[in-house]
Design a protein around this motif. Structure first.
Motif, PDB file in Angstrom:
ATOM      1  N   LEU A   5       0.797  -1.216   0.000  1.00  0.00           N
ATOM      2  CA  LEU A   5       0.000   0.000   0.000  1.00  0.00           C
ATOM      3  C   LEU A   5       0.834   1.273   0.000  1.00  0.00           C
ATOM      4  O   LEU A   5       0.291   2.365   0.138  1.00  0.00           O
ATOM      5  CB  LEU A   5      -0.949  -0.005   1.206  1.00  0.00           C
ATOM      6  CG  LEU A   5      -1.944  -1.160   1.233  1.00  0.00           C
ATOM      7  CD1 LEU A   5      -2.754  -1.133   2.527  1.00  0.00           C
ATOM      8  CD2 LEU A   5      -2.856  -1.136   0.026  1.00  0.00           C
ATOM      9  N   LEU A  15      -3.872  -4.055  -5.809  1.00  0.00           N
ATOM     10  CA  LEU A  15      -4.909  -3.849  -4.803  1.00  0.00           C
ATOM     11  C   LEU A  15      -6.062  -4.830  -4.986  1.00  0.00           C
ATOM     12  O   LEU A  15      -6.582  -5.371  -4.009  1.00  0.00           O
ATOM     13  CB  LEU A  15      -5.441  -2.417  -4.864  1.00  0.00           C
ATOM     14  CG  LEU A  15      -4.529  -1.344  -4.296  1.00  0.00           C
ATOM     15  CD1 LEU A  15      -5.096   0.035  -4.588  1.00  0.00           C
ATOM     16  CD2 LEU A  15      -4.331  -1.535  -2.814  1.00  0.00           C
ATOM     17  N   THR A  18      -5.568  -8.100  -3.242  1.00  0.00           N
ATOM     18  CA  THR A  18      -5.250  -8.021  -1.823  1.00  0.00           C
ATOM     19  C   THR A  18      -6.386  -8.515  -0.925  1.00  0.00           C
ATOM     20  O   THR A  18      -6.163  -8.821   0.241  1.00  0.00           O
ATOM     21  CB  THR A  18      -4.877  -6.566  -1.463  1.00  0.00           C
ATOM     22  OG1 THR A  18      -3.845  -6.129  -2.333  1.00  0.00           O
ATOM     23  CG2 THR A  18      -4.366  -6.438  -0.053  1.00  0.00           C
ATOM     24  N   LEU A  22      -6.408  -9.626   3.176  1.00  0.00           N
ATOM     25  CA  LEU A  22      -7.125  -8.888   4.211  1.00  0.00           C
ATOM     26  C   LEU A  22      -8.153  -9.777   4.907  1.00  0.00           C
ATOM     27  O   LEU A  22      -8.315  -9.707   6.130  1.00  0.00           O
ATOM     28  CB  LEU A  22      -7.803  -7.661   3.600  1.00  0.00           C
ATOM     29  CG  LEU A  22      -6.860  -6.581   3.069  1.00  0.00           C
ATOM     30  CD1 LEU A  22      -7.639  -5.527   2.299  1.00  0.00           C
ATOM     31  CD2 LEU A  22      -6.053  -5.957   4.180  1.00  0.00           C
ATOM     32  N   HIS A  35      -3.873  -1.365   9.550  1.00  0.00           N
ATOM     33  CA  HIS A  35      -4.051  -1.921   8.209  1.00  0.00           C
ATOM     34  C   HIS A  35      -5.144  -1.159   7.458  1.00  0.00           C
ATOM     35  O   HIS A  35      -4.989  -0.824   6.284  1.00  0.00           O
ATOM     36  CB  HIS A  35      -4.420  -3.404   8.272  1.00  0.00           C
ATOM     37  CG  HIS A  35      -3.338  -4.265   8.798  1.00  0.00           C
ATOM     38  ND1 HIS A  35      -3.565  -5.191   9.803  1.00  0.00           N
ATOM     39  CD2 HIS A  35      -2.033  -4.367   8.478  1.00  0.00           C
ATOM     40  CE1 HIS A  35      -2.438  -5.810  10.061  1.00  0.00           C
ATOM     41  NE2 HIS A  35      -1.489  -5.326   9.290  1.00  0.00           N
ATOM     42  N   LEU A  39      -4.894   1.209   4.121  1.00  0.00           N
ATOM     43  CA  LEU A  39      -5.777   0.994   2.980  1.00  0.00           C
ATOM     44  C   LEU A  39      -6.500   2.289   2.617  1.00  0.00           C
ATOM     45  O   LEU A  39      -6.542   2.690   1.452  1.00  0.00           O
ATOM     46  CB  LEU A  39      -6.782  -0.112   3.325  1.00  0.00           C
ATOM     47  CG  LEU A  39      -7.730  -0.551   2.241  1.00  0.00           C
ATOM     48  CD1 LEU A  39      -6.974  -1.132   1.060  1.00  0.00           C
ATOM     49  CD2 LEU A  39      -8.701  -1.590   2.793  1.00  0.00           C
ATOM     50  N   VAL A  78      -9.591   0.418  -3.788  1.00  0.00           N
ATOM     51  CA  VAL A  78      -9.628   0.479  -2.314  1.00  0.00           C
ATOM     52  C   VAL A  78     -11.069   0.353  -1.818  1.00  0.00           C
ATOM     53  O   VAL A  78     -11.350  -0.407  -0.887  1.00  0.00           O
ATOM     54  CB  VAL A  78      -8.983   1.779  -1.797  1.00  0.00           C
ATOM     55  CG1 VAL A  78      -9.293   1.998  -0.321  1.00  0.00           C
ATOM     56  CG2 VAL A  78      -7.476   1.754  -2.031  1.00  0.00           C
ATOM     57  N   LEU A  81     -12.173  -3.139  -2.037  1.00  0.00           N
ATOM     58  CA  LEU A  81     -11.612  -3.954  -0.962  1.00  0.00           C
ATOM     59  C   LEU A  81     -12.415  -3.791   0.328  1.00  0.00           C
ATOM     60  O   LEU A  81     -12.721  -4.771   1.014  1.00  0.00           O
ATOM     61  CB  LEU A  81     -10.146  -3.592  -0.709  1.00  0.00           C
ATOM     62  CG  LEU A  81      -9.143  -4.083  -1.737  1.00  0.00           C
ATOM     63  CD1 LEU A  81      -7.773  -3.472  -1.469  1.00  0.00           C
ATOM     64  CD2 LEU A  81      -9.064  -5.596  -1.732  1.00  0.00           C
TER      65      LEU A  81
END
Length: 102
Positions: A5, A15, A18, A22, A35, A39, A78, A81
């Protein structure tokens, strides 16, 4: 995760890949607010904000339209995510995590 990141290695395609990491951290109780902060800040890199309290994707990026597209791609990745962590009712995020994201 911090390396993934960081501004030097930040890329929308990385990303997008990921989420399993996570999710793994969350399932095993190892996902921290730090974390999530990393992010969230990744969405702000180049956008004139360096913290959760700033505006994500505020359009104040200096430079070419390709950097705007790159920033929008990162911001979108992001947010995807974060949605992935919230999706499915798996209760991956604690109350503290949710409070941080609120």
């Amino acid at each position: 995760l911090q390396h993934l990141l960081s501004a030097q290695s930040l890329h929308p395609e990385l990303l997008k890949r990921t989420l399993p990491l996570l999710q793994f951290l969350a399932v095993h109780g190892a996902l921290t607010e730090r974390h999530l902060e990393l992010l969230w800040d990744a969405a702000s890199i180049g956008g004139g904000s360096n913290s959760k309290t700033g505006s994500v994707g505020n359009g104040s990026i200096g430079g070419s339209s390709s950097s705007n597209v790159q920033h929008e791609s990162v911001t979108s990745a992001v947010l995807d995510l974060i949605c992935g962590l919230l999706d499915g009712g798996k209760d991956l995020l604690s109350g503290e995590h949710l409070g941080f994201l609120a």
